[in-house]
Design a protein around this motif. Structure first.
Motif, PDB file in Angstrom:
ATOM      1  N   VAL A  54      -3.243   2.598 -34.087  1.00 27.17           N
ATOM      2  CA  VAL A  54      -3.419   4.049 -34.173  1.00 27.17           C
ATOM      3  C   VAL A  54      -2.771   4.589 -35.452  1.00 27.17           C
ATOM      4  O   VAL A  54      -3.351   5.424 -36.149  1.00 27.17           O
ATOM      5  CB  VAL A  54      -2.840   4.746 -32.914  1.00 27.17           C
ATOM      6  N   SER A  55      -1.600   4.060 -35.799  1.00 24.58           N
ATOM      7  CA  SER A  55      -0.953   4.630 -36.995  1.00 24.58           C
ATOM      8  C   SER A  55      -1.699   4.200 -38.263  1.00 24.58           C
ATOM      9  O   SER A  55      -1.708   4.942 -39.242  1.00 24.58           O
ATOM     10  CB  SER A  55       0.541   4.307 -37.043  1.00 24.58           C
ATOM     11  N   LEU A  56      -2.359   3.048 -38.222  1.00 25.53           N
ATOM     12  CA  LEU A  56      -3.213   2.670 -39.357  1.00 25.53           C
ATOM     13  C   LEU A  56      -4.360   3.677 -39.509  1.00 25.53           C
ATOM     14  O   LEU A  56      -4.687   4.120 -40.616  1.00 25.53           O
ATOM     15  CB  LEU A  56      -3.800   1.270 -39.152  1.00 25.53           C
ATOM     16  N   ALA A  57      -4.967   4.044 -38.376  1.00 23.07           N
ATOM     17  CA  ALA A  57      -6.061   5.020 -38.410  1.00 23.07           C
ATOM     18  C   ALA A  57      -5.556   6.371 -38.917  1.00 23.07           C
ATOM     19  O   ALA A  57      -6.189   7.009 -39.757  1.00 23.07           O
ATOM     20  CB  ALA A  57      -6.672   5.172 -37.029  1.00 23.07           C
ATOM     21  N   ARG A  58      -4.388   6.760 -38.418  1.00 19.87           N
ATOM     22  CA  ARG A  58      -3.836   8.066 -38.815  1.00 19.87           C
ATOM     23  C   ARG A  58      -3.521   8.123 -40.300  1.00 19.87           C
ATOM     24  O   ARG A  58      -3.449   9.211 -40.874  1.00 19.87           O
ATOM     25  CB  ARG A  58      -2.557   8.355 -38.030  1.00 19.87           C
ATOM     26  N   GLY A  59      -3.322   6.963 -40.894  1.00 20.94           N
ATOM     27  CA  GLY A  59      -3.073   6.922 -42.336  1.00 20.94           C
ATOM     28  C   GLY A  59      -4.312   7.283 -43.140  1.00 20.94           C
ATOM     29  O   GLY A  59      -4.231   7.549 -44.340  1.00 20.94           O
ATOM     30  N   GLY A  60      -5.468   7.281 -42.499  1.00 24.72           N
ATOM     31  CA  GLY A  60      -6.698   7.682 -43.176  1.00 24.72           C
ATOM     32  C   GLY A  60      -6.777   9.200 -43.287  1.00 24.72           C
ATOM     33  O   GLY A  60      -5.807   9.904 -43.027  1.00 24.72           O
ATOM     34  N   GLU A  61      -7.985   9.658 -43.651  1.00 24.08           N
ATOM     35  CA  GLU A  61      -8.140  11.105 -43.851  1.00 24.08           C
ATOM     36  C   GLU A  61      -8.755  11.712 -42.582  1.00 24.08           C
ATOM     37  O   GLU A  61      -9.834  11.301 -42.157  1.00 24.08           O
ATOM     38  CB  GLU A  61      -9.068  11.303 -45.063  1.00 24.08           C
TER      39      GLU A  61
ATOM     40  N   ARG B 212     -11.311   9.105 -41.487  1.00 20.67           N
ATOM     41  CA  ARG B 212     -12.067   8.282 -42.426  1.00 20.67           C
ATOM     42  C   ARG B 212     -11.076   7.315 -43.052  1.00 20.67           C
ATOM     43  O   ARG B 212     -10.091   7.744 -43.655  1.00 20.67           O
ATOM     44  CB  ARG B 212     -12.701   9.168 -43.505  1.00 20.67           C
ATOM     45  N   VAL B 213     -11.306   6.003 -42.848  1.00 15.98           N
ATOM     46  CA  VAL B 213     -10.348   5.026 -43.379  1.00 15.98           C
ATOM     47  C   VAL B 213     -10.988   4.176 -44.471  1.00 15.98           C
ATOM     48  O   VAL B 213     -12.210   3.960 -44.471  1.00 15.98           O
ATOM     49  CB  VAL B 213      -9.796   4.092 -42.262  1.00 15.98           C
ATOM     50  N   ASP B 214     -10.153   3.713 -45.380  1.00 14.15           N
ATOM     51  CA  ASP B 214     -10.689   2.868 -46.460  1.00 14.15           C
ATOM     52  C   ASP B 214     -10.822   1.411 -45.984  1.00 14.15           C
ATOM     53  O   ASP B 214     -10.384   1.062 -44.889  1.00 14.15           O
ATOM     54  CB  ASP B 214      -9.808   2.977 -47.719  1.00 14.15           C
ATOM     55  N   GLU B 215     -11.418   0.609 -46.848  1.00 15.54           N
ATOM     56  CA  GLU B 215     -11.713  -0.785 -46.528  1.00 15.54           C
ATOM     57  C   GLU B 215     -10.458  -1.557 -46.078  1.00 15.54           C
ATOM     58  O   GLU B 215     -10.487  -2.303 -45.094  1.00 15.54           O
ATOM     59  CB  GLU B 215     -12.324  -1.430 -47.786  1.00 15.54           C
ATOM     60  N   ALA B 216      -9.351  -1.332 -46.795  1.00 20.29           N
ATOM     61  CA  ALA B 216      -8.121  -2.077 -46.512  1.00 20.29           C
ATOM     62  C   ALA B 216      -7.621  -1.789 -45.100  1.00 20.29           C
ATOM     63  O   ALA B 216      -7.318  -2.703 -44.323  1.00 20.29           O
ATOM     64  CB  ALA B 216      -7.056  -1.722 -47.540  1.00 20.29           C
ATOM     65  N   ARG B 217      -7.557  -0.502 -44.734  1.00 24.54           N
ATOM     66  CA  ARG B 217      -7.113  -0.118 -43.394  1.00 24.54           C
ATOM     67  C   ARG B 217      -8.068  -0.635 -42.327  1.00 24.54           C
ATOM     68  O   ARG B 217      -7.661  -1.086 -41.263  1.00 24.54           O
ATOM     69  CB  ARG B 217      -7.012   1.404 -43.282  1.00 24.54           C
ATOM     70  N   TRP B 218      -9.343  -0.516 -42.647  1.00 29.49           N
ATOM     71  CA  TRP B 218     -10.377  -0.977 -41.716  1.00 29.49           C
ATOM     72  C   TRP B 218     -10.148  -2.446 -41.370  1.00 29.49           C
ATOM     73  O   TRP B 218     -10.189  -2.839 -40.205  1.00 29.49           O
ATOM     74  CB  TRP B 218     -11.751  -0.765 -42.373  1.00 29.49           C
ATOM     75  N   ARG B 219      -9.869  -3.251 -42.393  1.00 26.72           N
ATOM     76  CA  ARG B 219      -9.637  -4.685 -42.166  1.00 26.72           C
ATOM     77  C   ARG B 219      -8.353  -4.910 -41.377  1.00 26.72           C
ATOM     78  O   ARG B 219      -8.287  -5.749 -40.485  1.00 26.72           O
ATOM     79  CB  ARG B 219      -9.586  -5.441 -43.494  1.00 26.72           C
TER      80      ARG B 219
END
Lengths: 236, 88
Positions: B48-55, B12-19
């Motif tokens: 992928v590492s941006l996604a992994r930064g999510g929950e 689950r990623v936040d808006e910032a990561r999503w963008r």
């Protein structure tokens, strides 16, 4: 549309292939659950096959490594016997096969990681199938057909994604195994032929020569011993 | 937003990561088409590492994803084949 958006679209198409959309999801819940359990079993079988192939490749690799060691030993024996020419031949063979097995070794390692990943995904999927089983009971008991449709839609899509994902990961591992198997077979053949294109069945001339040298040594030793016993040593 | 990393799992990623992930989308396709393997893989890893930064989602959560990322170690060749499947 960029790459990720395209991939998402393709992936979702795969997911809807996996899923059976039902008119009244309550009626087909059981069927769809059975299907998921069945797919999970197929995937388990697929993983088991990858594991078997990997083990076979490891054995093949171990055999090649033994041959490399044998040639190394041959080279040492040849040097000890003062036959640098034979040592050179043995080392040439050793190096030829060594160069081939190094990439093989790396790929077998990669396959081991692949196996780990598949096992991990499969365990997660089993948990999800289980969660689905619980949810379906709740949905059957508590919701009307219309409500169930919405509730179950999300759950089946979520689970369908995992099914499709694992199926793709499995396919990937199988493709890798296949190409690796072909490569290992080629190296094996090379090693069998002594890396010097000997005719199949022909004996290894380096080792034969070394054996002859060793046999010669034992004869010479025995002769010396005999002479010493009979008092005909070199000094007498 | 839910992002799936193929052969790995969902986050689950936040808006910032999503963008940020979406910002890589066109660039990834460009590198794929240009055949720049190293650059392509670097961008995949970045996404992928941006996604992994999510929950990470718990394994018993059954949720559909909003975006699918390729497996982190995908090659150019595999990505091409994957896209080609859509035309079949």
């Amino acid at each position: 549309m960029g790459l990720l958006s395209r991939m998402s679209t393709i992936f979702k198409a795969k997911v809807s292939n996996v899923l059976d959309r039902a008119e009244d999801p309550r009626e087909t819940l059981e069927y769809s659950y059975q299907k998921q359990v069945e797919q999970l079993q197929n995937i388990r079988r697929g993983i088991a096959e990858v594991v078997t192939s990997k083990k076979r490749l490891e054995l093949q690799l171990a055999r090649l490594e033994q041959q490399v060691q044998q040639w190394d030993q041959d080279a040492r024996d040849a040097v000890a016997a003062g036959r640098d020419d034979l040592a050179q031949q043995a080392l040439a063979r050793k190096q030829a096969v060594e160069a081939q097995i190094e990439p093989l070794r790396q790929q077998v390692q990669e396959l081991a990681r692949e196996e780990e990943r598949l096992t991990d995904l499969q365990q997660k999927l089993a948990l999800k199938v289980d969660a689905f089983r619980t949810q379906k009971e709740v949905i059957k008991a508590q919701y009307s057909a219309a409500q169930a449709q919405v509730k179950i839609g999300e759950a089946t899509t979520g689970l369908g994604e995992d099914m499709a994902d694992l199926a793709l990961a499995l396919q990937r591992a199988q493709d890798k195994t296949e190409s690796l198997r072909a490569r290992a077979a080629a190296v094996d053949e090379l090693a069998e032929k002594g890396a010097l294109a000997l005719e199949p069945g022909e004996r290894d001339p380096i080792r034969d020569e070394l054996k002859k040298l060793q046999a010669h040594d034992t004869v010479a030793e025995e002769l010396a011993r005999l002479k010493a016993e009979m008092g005909k040593g070199s000094g007498s | 937003m839910i992002v799936r990393v193929m052969a790995e799992g969902q986050y689950r990623v936040d808006e910032a990561r999503w963008r940020q992930i979406h910002a890589l989308d066109d660039e990834l396709l460009k590198e794929l088409e240009a055949g720049h393997e190293a650059e392509f893989r670097r961008l995949v890893e970045q996404a992928v590492s941006l996604a992994r930064g999510g929950e990470p989602l718990a394994p018993d959560q059954l949720v559909a994803s909003d975006l699918i990322l390729p497996p982190p170690d995908i090659t150019l060749d595999e990505a091409r084949r994957f896209l080609a499947e859509a035309d079949r």
